[in-house]
Design a protein around this motif. Structure first.
Motif, PDB file in Angstrom:
ATOM      1  N   THR A 293       0.836  -1.194   0.000  1.00 53.65           N
ATOM      2  CA  THR A 293       0.000   0.000   0.000  1.00 53.65           C
ATOM      3  C   THR A 293       0.872   1.247   0.000  1.00 53.65           C
ATOM      4  O   THR A 293       1.708   1.418   0.886  1.00 53.65           O
ATOM      5  CB  THR A 293      -0.918   0.019   1.229  1.00 53.65           C
TER       6      THR A 293
ATOM      7  N   ALA B 279      -2.910  10.681  -3.951  1.00 55.36           N
ATOM      8  CA  ALA B 279      -3.668  10.260  -2.770  1.00 55.36           C
ATOM      9  C   ALA B 279      -5.085  10.831  -2.818  1.00 55.36           C
ATOM     10  O   ALA B 279      -5.384  11.740  -3.595  1.00 55.36           O
ATOM     11  CB  ALA B 279      -2.966  10.711  -1.487  1.00 55.36           C
TER      12      ALA B 279
ATOM     13  N   ALA C 133      -3.176   6.403  -2.933  1.00 56.92           N
ATOM     14  CA  ALA C 133      -3.210   6.131  -1.497  1.00 56.92           C
ATOM     15  C   ALA C 133      -4.519   6.686  -0.948  1.00 56.92           C
ATOM     16  O   ALA C 133      -4.737   7.898  -0.969  1.00 56.92           O
ATOM     17  CB  ALA C 133      -2.021   6.785  -0.817  1.00 56.92           C
TER      18      ALA C 133
ATOM     19  N   ARG D 291       1.946   4.938   0.825  1.00 59.92           N
ATOM     20  CA  ARG D 291       1.626   5.872   1.913  1.00 59.92           C
ATOM     21  C   ARG D 291       2.504   7.114   1.762  1.00 59.92           C
ATOM     22  O   ARG D 291       3.447   7.312   2.527  1.00 59.92           O
ATOM     23  CB  ARG D 291       1.839   5.217   3.271  1.00 59.92           C
TER      24      ARG D 291
ATOM     25  N   ASP E  47      -1.816  -3.754  11.658  1.00 58.27           N
ATOM     26  CA  ASP E  47      -0.560  -4.060  10.971  1.00 58.27           C
ATOM     27  C   ASP E  47       0.176  -5.235  11.606  1.00 58.27           C
ATOM     28  O   ASP E  47       0.904  -5.956  10.923  1.00 58.27           O
ATOM     29  CB  ASP E  47       0.356  -2.830  10.960  1.00 58.27           C
TER      30      ASP E  47
ATOM     31  N   ARG F 103       0.794   7.157   7.624  1.00 58.77           N
ATOM     32  CA  ARG F 103      -0.468   6.436   7.840  1.00 58.77           C
ATOM     33  C   ARG F 103      -1.498   7.255   8.606  1.00 58.77           C
ATOM     34  O   ARG F 103      -2.662   7.285   8.246  1.00 58.77           O
ATOM     35  CB  ARG F 103      -0.226   5.150   8.648  1.00 58.77           C
ATOM     36  N   SER F 104      -1.057   7.851   9.712  1.00 55.66           N
ATOM     37  CA  SER F 104      -2.003   8.492  10.625  1.00 55.66           C
ATOM     38  C   SER F 104      -1.785   9.998  10.616  1.00 55.66           C
ATOM     39  O   SER F 104      -0.805  10.495  11.174  1.00 55.66           O
ATOM     40  CB  SER F 104      -1.823   7.931  12.039  1.00 55.66           C
TER      41      SER F 104
ATOM     42  N   TYR G 189      -8.954   0.741   5.844  1.00 54.43           N
ATOM     43  CA  TYR G 189      -7.596   0.223   6.027  1.00 54.43           C
ATOM     44  C   TYR G 189      -7.541  -1.267   5.714  1.00 54.43           C
ATOM     45  O   TYR G 189      -6.557  -1.759   5.152  1.00 54.43           O
ATOM     46  CB  TYR G 189      -7.152   0.485   7.468  1.00 54.43           C
TER      47      TYR G 189
ATOM     48  N   TYR H  65      -6.873   7.630   2.008  1.00 56.24           N
ATOM     49  CA  TYR H  65      -6.909   7.963   3.428  1.00 56.24           C
ATOM     50  C   TYR H  65      -8.363   8.195   3.838  1.00 56.24           C
ATOM     51  O   TYR H  65      -9.053   9.025   3.236  1.00 56.24           O
ATOM     52  CB  TYR H  65      -6.098   9.234   3.712  1.00 56.24           C
TER      53      TYR H  65
ATOM     54  N   ALA I  85      -4.605   3.538   2.823  1.00 55.68           N
ATOM     55  CA  ALA I  85      -3.294   3.998   3.293  1.00 55.68           C
ATOM     56  C   ALA I  85      -3.303   4.400   4.757  1.00 55.68           C
ATOM     57  O   ALA I  85      -2.265   4.373   5.415  1.00 55.68           O
ATOM     58  CB  ALA I  85      -2.823   5.175   2.444  1.00 55.68           C
ATOM     59  N   GLY I  86      -4.456   4.791   5.278  1.00 57.66           N
ATOM     60  CA  GLY I  86      -4.513   5.269   6.649  1.00 57.66           C
ATOM     61  C   GLY I  86      -5.668   6.213   6.841  1.00 57.66           C
ATOM     62  O   GLY I  86      -6.745   6.016   6.271  1.00 57.66           O
TER      63      GLY I  86
ATOM     64  N   ASP J 273       1.836  10.946  11.911  1.00 64.55           N
ATOM     65  CA  ASP J 273       2.873  10.962  10.877  1.00 64.55           C
ATOM     66  C   ASP J 273       2.859  12.251  10.084  1.00 64.55           C
ATOM     67  O   ASP J 273       3.863  12.644   9.493  1.00 64.55           O
ATOM     68  CB  ASP J 273       2.662   9.811   9.890  1.00 64.55           C
TER      69      ASP J 273
END
Length: 296
Positions: free
Chosen positions: A3, A164, A185, A5, A225, A9-10, A198, A187, A203-204, A42
């Motif tokens: 995936t 994304a 990606a 990112r 994960d 992710r977050s 997810y 989100y 991606a998150g 992140d």
């Protein structure tokens, strides 16, 4: 399949603090940004819906990006919202955000005029052709009045700088199709779909609730994960009372995020939460944080 990112992710859809006079408070924004990163974010998404972008000036938007970029350093993803209903204005905002240090741009579908899909596609391509940083498309038809349709998304995925999507379309089947057929990606922009999206190789998340509970929301993804899906589901359930109060209580996320944090006032036409709502929000956050041992 791995995936992609591009922004981590977050991510937190960050509030925009104002001081007692109602002016942009860049120092408070910098402090909040540093706390969010320390607590597991992140990346940070600025000047979005939660950031009250409709009521901040272009100069304020640029100042916020510069301040947060400086505060968090070069390794944290900073994504700047640059969407508007006017393609020329969006291009101007995109250029300014890039110059201010943004790693990526959040570009919402052009709203109110409800352009047909070829015009929506042309809008995004024009912005992507103008800058050298990647774009995150923002699909939120409940606010814009226009969807970025699946076929449009599939075509836009061919552009090298469109990487994304912030997904608030509430269409898990459509999102899954795009994920399966592109390298975009995805989100989640709706907390109730963070874990489901997810699970189909999203991606998150880009989360408003992360302003108040970044560790808990990240812990859901961490558990998934590790292959502990039962634990991911359990932590996700623990977040739901706060999620519901912040995102489904009839108050906008910008209002509830500032209320639960005691982070000052919102700008009109939004109005601050009433005392009863503030108390419910704070109790829900305290209850969630009291379960911290369950996700550490």
């Amino acid at each position: 399949m791995t995936t992609p990112r591009p922004f981590g992710r977050s991510l937190c859809a960050m509030i925009t603090p104002f001081d007692a006079s109602g002016a942009l408070d860049v120092a408070a924004a910098a402090r909040h940004a540093v706390r969010l990163v320390a607590d597991g974010c992140d990346g940070l998404v600025l000047n979005g819906t939660t950031g009250e972008a409709p009521t901040t000036s272009d100069a304020e938007k640029t100042a916020l990006v510069r301040a947060v970029r400086k505060a968090v350093g070069p390794t944290v993803a900073v994504v700047a919202g640059v969407g508007s209903a006017d393609t020329r204005h969006t291009v101007a905002l995109a250029r300014e955000a890039e110059r201010a240090g943004a790693d990526g741009l959040l570009v919402v579908a052009p709203y109110y005029s409800r352009p047909p899909q070829p015009a929506v596609e042309a809008h995004f391509r024009t912005v992507a052709d103008t800058v050298d940083v990647p774009l995150m498309l923002y699909d939120i038809p409940g606010r814009t009045g226009v969807r970025i349709e699946v076929d449009t998304m599939l075509r836009l995925a061919e552009h090298p700088r469109i990487v994304a999507v912030k997904d608030c379309a509430q269409d898990l089947a459509g999102s899954t199709k795009v994920i399966a057929n592109t390298s975009l990606a995805y989100y989640s922009g709706c907390e109730e779909l963070n874990l489901p999206l997810y699970a189909v190789e999203g991606a998150g998340q880009v989360s408003t609730v992360a302003n108040a509970a970044p560790e808990a929301l990240r812990a859901v993804l961490d558990a998934f994960d590790r292959g502990d899906t039962a634990r991911a589901a359990r932590i996700n359930r623990l977040t739901l009372p706060l999620v519901e109060l912040m995102m489904a209580s009839g108050l906008p996320g910008a209002v509830t995020a500032k209320a639960v944090l005691g982070a000052g006032s919102v700008r009109a036409p939004l109005q601050d939460a009433d005392p009863q709502s503030v108390e419910r929000l704070r109790r829900a956050r305290e209850t969630l944080l009291a379960h911290r041992d369950e996700w550490n």
